[in-house]
Design a protein around this motif. Structure first.
Motif, PDB file in Angstrom:
ATOM      1  N   LEU A   1      -2.874   5.781  13.583  1.00 55.32           N
ATOM      2  CA  LEU A   1      -1.700   6.349  12.922  1.00 55.32           C
ATOM      3  C   LEU A   1      -1.329   7.646  13.638  1.00 55.32           C
ATOM      4  CD1 LEU A   1      -2.914   5.929   9.223  1.00 55.32           C
ATOM      5  CD2 LEU A   1      -1.450   4.364  10.515  1.00 55.32           C
ATOM      6  N   VAL A   2      -0.149   7.663  14.247  1.00 56.09           N
ATOM      7  CA  VAL A   2       0.311   8.843  14.987  1.00 56.09           C
ATOM      8  C   VAL A   2       1.509   9.427  14.253  1.00 56.09           C
ATOM      9  CG1 VAL A   2       1.148   9.739  17.191  1.00 56.09           C
ATOM     10  CG2 VAL A   2      -0.460   7.805  17.149  1.00 56.09           C
ATOM     11  N   PRO A   3       1.393  10.645  13.700  1.00 49.84           N
ATOM     12  CA  PRO A   3       2.539  11.221  12.980  1.00 49.84           C
ATOM     13  C   PRO A   3       3.747  11.363  13.893  1.00 49.84           C
ATOM     14  CG  PRO A   3       0.537  12.503  12.594  1.00 49.84           C
ATOM     15  CD  PRO A   3       0.234  11.544  13.701  1.00 49.84           C
ATOM     16  N   SER A   4       4.945  11.176  13.324  1.00 47.70           N
ATOM     17  CA  SER A   4       6.159  11.457  14.077  1.00 47.70           C
ATOM     18  C   SER A   4       6.195  12.928  14.410  1.00 47.70           C
ATOM     19  CB  SER A   4       7.393  11.073  13.257  1.00 47.70           C
ATOM     20  OG  SER A   4       7.498  11.913  12.126  1.00 47.70           O
ATOM     21  N   GLN A   5       7.058  13.330  15.336  1.00 45.21           N
ATOM     22  CA  GLN A   5       7.081  14.712  15.785  1.00 45.21           C
ATOM     23  C   GLN A   5       7.335  15.671  14.631  1.00 45.21           C
ATOM     24  OE1 GLN A   5       6.225  15.793  18.663  1.00 45.21           O
ATOM     25  NE2 GLN A   5       6.616  17.948  18.198  1.00 45.21           N
ATOM     26  N   SER A   6       8.270  15.318  13.758  1.00 47.33           N
ATOM     27  CA  SER A   6       8.570  16.209  12.634  1.00 47.33           C
ATOM     28  C   SER A   6       7.374  16.338  11.704  1.00 47.33           C
ATOM     29  CB  SER A   6       9.784  15.693  11.856  1.00 47.33           C
ATOM     30  OG  SER A   6       9.531  14.390  11.348  1.00 47.33           O
TER      31      SER A   6
ATOM     32  N   VAL B   1       4.931   7.604  10.367  1.00 49.21           N
ATOM     33  CA  VAL B   1       3.975   7.516  11.469  1.00 49.21           C
ATOM     34  C   VAL B   1       4.326   6.326  12.358  1.00 49.21           C
ATOM     35  CG1 VAL B   1       2.073   8.519  10.126  1.00 49.21           C
ATOM     36  CG2 VAL B   1       2.381   6.035  10.157  1.00 49.21           C
ATOM     37  N   ASP B   2       3.857   6.388  13.603  1.00 50.48           N
ATOM     38  CA  ASP B   2       3.817   5.207  14.451  1.00 50.48           C
ATOM     39  C   ASP B   2       2.474   4.544  14.183  1.00 50.48           C
ATOM     40  OD1 ASP B   2       6.262   5.875  15.492  1.00 50.48           O
ATOM     41  OD2 ASP B   2       5.434   6.874  17.256  1.00 50.48           O
ATOM     42  N   MET B   3       2.534   3.286  13.763  1.00 56.68           N
ATOM     43  CA  MET B   3       1.337   2.566  13.339  1.00 56.68           C
ATOM     44  C   MET B   3       1.023   1.464  14.354  1.00 56.68           C
ATOM     45  SD  MET B   3       0.865   0.299   9.853  1.00 56.68           S
ATOM     46  CE  MET B   3       1.611   1.598   8.873  1.00 56.68           C
ATOM     47  N   GLN B   4      -0.209   1.459  14.853  1.00 52.44           N
ATOM     48  CA  GLN B   4      -0.610   0.428  15.804  1.00 52.44           C
ATOM     49  C   GLN B   4      -1.966  -0.132  15.415  1.00 52.44           C
ATOM     50  OE1 GLN B   4      -0.467   1.564  19.928  1.00 52.44           O
ATOM     51  NE2 GLN B   4      -0.826  -0.505  20.650  1.00 52.44           N
ATOM     52  N   MET B   5      -2.058  -1.466  15.387  1.00 54.50           N
ATOM     53  CA  MET B   5      -3.308  -2.143  15.071  1.00 54.50           C
ATOM     54  C   MET B   5      -3.651  -3.087  16.224  1.00 54.50           C
ATOM     55  SD  MET B   5      -4.296  -4.335  11.645  1.00 54.50           S
ATOM     56  CE  MET B   5      -3.209  -5.732  12.035  1.00 54.50           C
ATOM     57  N   VAL B   6      -4.891  -3.023  16.705  1.00 50.63           N
ATOM     58  CA  VAL B   6      -5.337  -3.856  17.820  1.00 50.63           C
ATOM     59  C   VAL B   6      -6.685  -4.478  17.459  1.00 50.63           C
ATOM     60  CG1 VAL B   6      -4.096  -2.523  19.559  1.00 50.63           C
ATOM     61  CG2 VAL B   6      -6.443  -1.897  18.964  1.00 50.63           C
ATOM     62  N   PRO B   7      -7.016  -5.633  18.036  1.00 51.79           N
ATOM     63  CA  PRO B   7      -8.306  -6.264  17.730  1.00 51.79           C
ATOM     64  C   PRO B   7      -9.461  -5.476  18.326  1.00 51.79           C
ATOM     65  CG  PRO B   7      -7.140  -7.498  19.440  1.00 51.79           C
ATOM     66  CD  PRO B   7      -6.191  -6.467  18.935  1.00 51.79           C
ATOM     67  N   TYR B   8     -10.612  -5.586  17.662  1.00 50.07           N
ATOM     68  CA  TYR B   8     -11.818  -4.919  18.143  1.00 50.07           C
ATOM     69  C   TYR B   8     -12.993  -5.879  17.998  1.00 50.07           C
ATOM     70  CZ  TYR B   8     -15.726  -1.610  18.354  1.00 50.07           C
ATOM     71  OH  TYR B   8     -16.885  -0.962  18.673  1.00 50.07           O
ATOM     72  N   GLY B   9     -13.576  -6.263  19.116  1.00 45.88           N
ATOM     73  CA  GLY B   9     -14.715  -7.162  19.098  1.00 45.88           C
ATOM     74  C   GLY B   9     -14.302  -8.594  18.783  1.00 45.88           C
ATOM     75  N   SER B  10     -15.298  -9.425  18.521  1.00 46.28           N
ATOM     76  CA  SER B  10     -15.059 -10.862  18.299  1.00 46.28           C
ATOM     77  C   SER B  10     -15.260 -11.286  16.849  1.00 46.28           C
ATOM     78  CB  SER B  10     -16.005 -11.682  19.194  1.00 46.28           C
ATOM     79  OG  SER B  10     -17.367 -11.346  18.918  1.00 46.28           O
ATOM     80  N   ASN B  11     -15.477 -10.342  15.951  1.00 49.86           N
ATOM     81  CA  ASN B  11     -15.764 -10.692  14.554  1.00 49.86           C
ATOM     82  C   ASN B  11     -14.583 -10.435  13.626  1.00 49.86           C
ATOM     83  OD1 ASN B  11     -15.826  -7.951  14.757  1.00 49.86           O
ATOM     84  ND2 ASN B  11     -17.964  -7.706  14.098  1.00 49.86           N
ATOM     85  N   GLY B  12     -13.402 -10.229  14.190  1.00 52.21           N
ATOM     86  CA  GLY B  12     -12.212 -10.046  13.365  1.00 52.21           C
ATOM     87  C   GLY B  12     -11.927  -8.615  12.968  1.00 52.21           C
ATOM     88  N   HIS B  13     -12.736  -7.673  13.422  1.00 55.02           N
ATOM     89  CA  HIS B  13     -12.458  -6.271  13.123  1.00 55.02           C
ATOM     90  C   HIS B  13     -11.235  -5.798  13.903  1.00 55.02           C
ATOM     91  CE1 HIS B  13     -16.919  -5.458  11.886  1.00 55.02           C
ATOM     92  NE2 HIS B  13     -16.295  -6.305  11.077  1.00 55.02           N
TER      93      HIS B  13
END
Length: 367
Positions: free
Chosen positions: A112-117, A95-107
């Motif tokens: 998770l995006v599966p590869s084409q195959s 998968v292509d894995m991406q993590m981004v911040p959400y809000g101000s409390n550390g969440h």
């Protein structure tokens, strides 16, 4: 400006995330899962209840480097291309894995995006099972079914001229011919290439018909539990196909309980946003919001066959033929739906996901 602003509708953000086609999880500073959308359940083959409250890398297997970064509250962002993860049943996917911040409390939000195959694998797995079963059915029906009537007829003629000891063998021959004929009849379901006729149906009618048939068998020590959504809309499906699907799933559940005196078979329905699939038939992605599940508290499916569970001839039963779940998968696909297997704590769950009928044809069914 104020007039333009007032014309913008308000949105339910939770509903938007739940309906989003990308697998999305919300984790806290300690990497504990707080929220999971329907696409993440489908990708990971794990139910929401089995993921929420657990550390994300205890649910989704991943390399040590990713675990360390997710466990570090100071790491708010992460991107990895074609990262290998391990999902329900121990299966590995990229998968292509991406993590981004959400809000101000550390969440943080983890997508998770599966590869084409992998995406093609998910969308076409049931289709390939159906096509493989169809090829096997055509071959065996051609080679086996034609001479069966002659064999049985000859055995019946011999039975008229033999004594009691010989009749035992002619009876055995006829019984075996009947068994093989039944096997071929079941397999011929797979060889029918044309789609089955679908129309708006009340899902509770085939549910009740299947349950009546199973209850008539008087499964000892098994209790039935029902959890129905009374506001479920009409389903685009086929009544007879749904009866067969439910008969197979409930029968399997009863056999899995193995005569234990505390067995429970739970039948549930629900309307769930966000699940869709492309069956490769040219119609694009189709929403599958209506689900009916059959669960049991038996020992579950052995790990070594989970990945091939819906393929023909895969079974753990001594007298089994391995066609029941393959037929369930094909019938679900013929109606434009899917079937999933999930192990949720002590429960083994098979969930059939189906499209809703078109709005012009919908009526409100009652269980």
């Amino acid at each position: 400006m104020s007039a333009l602003t007032s014309s913008i509708p308000t949105f339910d953000h939770d509903e938007i995330i739940q309906s989003h086609p990308v697998a999305t999880l919300l984790i806290d500073r300690g990497a504990v899962v707080l929220f999971v959308n329907a696409a993440a359940e489908q990708l990971c083959n794990i139910s929401r209840s089995a993921m929420v409250g657990r550390v994300v890398y205890d649910v989704i297997g991943m390399d040590r480097g990713y675990r360390q970064r997710m466990n570090d509250p100071d790491t708010s962002a992460l991107f990895a291309h074609r990262a290998e993860i391990r999902i329900g049943g121990g299966k590995s996917i990229f998968v292509d894995m991406q993590m981004v911040p959400y809000g101000s409390n550390g969440h943080r939000i983890l997508a998770l995006v599966p590869s084409q195959s992998e995406a093609e694998l998910m969308g076409g797995a049931i289709g390939r099972s159906g096509r493989a079963a169809g090829a096997a059915a055509s071959m065996l029906a051609h080679e086996i079914k034609n001479p069966l009537a002659g064999i049985k007829g000859a055995a019946q003629l011999l039975a008229r001229k033999t004594d009691a000891s010989g009749e035992r063998f002619t009876t055995l021959i006829c019984a075996e011919v009947d068994r093989i004929t039944t096997l071929i009849d079941q397999m011929e379901h797979f060889s029918r290439g044309q789609p089955i006729a679908c129309a708006p149906i009340n899902l509770y009618q085939p549910i009740h018909q299947a349950l009546e048939a199973v209850r008539a068998r008087q499964l000892p020590g098994v209790r039935f539990s029902e959890d129905f959504d009374p506001s479920l809309p009409m389903v685009q499906g086929n009544h007879d196909a749904m009866v067969q699907i439910l008969l197979n799933l409930v029968t399997n559940a009863g056999e899995a309980l193995g005569g234990r005196d505390d067995g429970v078979i739970r039948i549930a329905t629900a309307y769930r946003h966000g699940l869709s699939i492309d069956n490769g038939d040219g119609r694009g992605r189709i929403a599958l919001p209506i689900g009916v599940s059959v669960s049991d508290n038996g020992p579950g499916v052995p790990a070594d066959i989970r990945d091939d569970l819906f393929d023909p001839f895969v079974t753990t039963k001594r007298e089994g033929r391995g066609l029941g779940l393959a037929l369930v998968a094909k019938l679900a696909r013929d109606m434009g739906g899917t079937v999933q297997h999930v192990r949720d704590g002590e429960w083994t769950r098979f969930r059939v996901n189906l499209p809703a009928a078109q709005p012009s044809a919908r009526k409100e069914p009652r269980p």
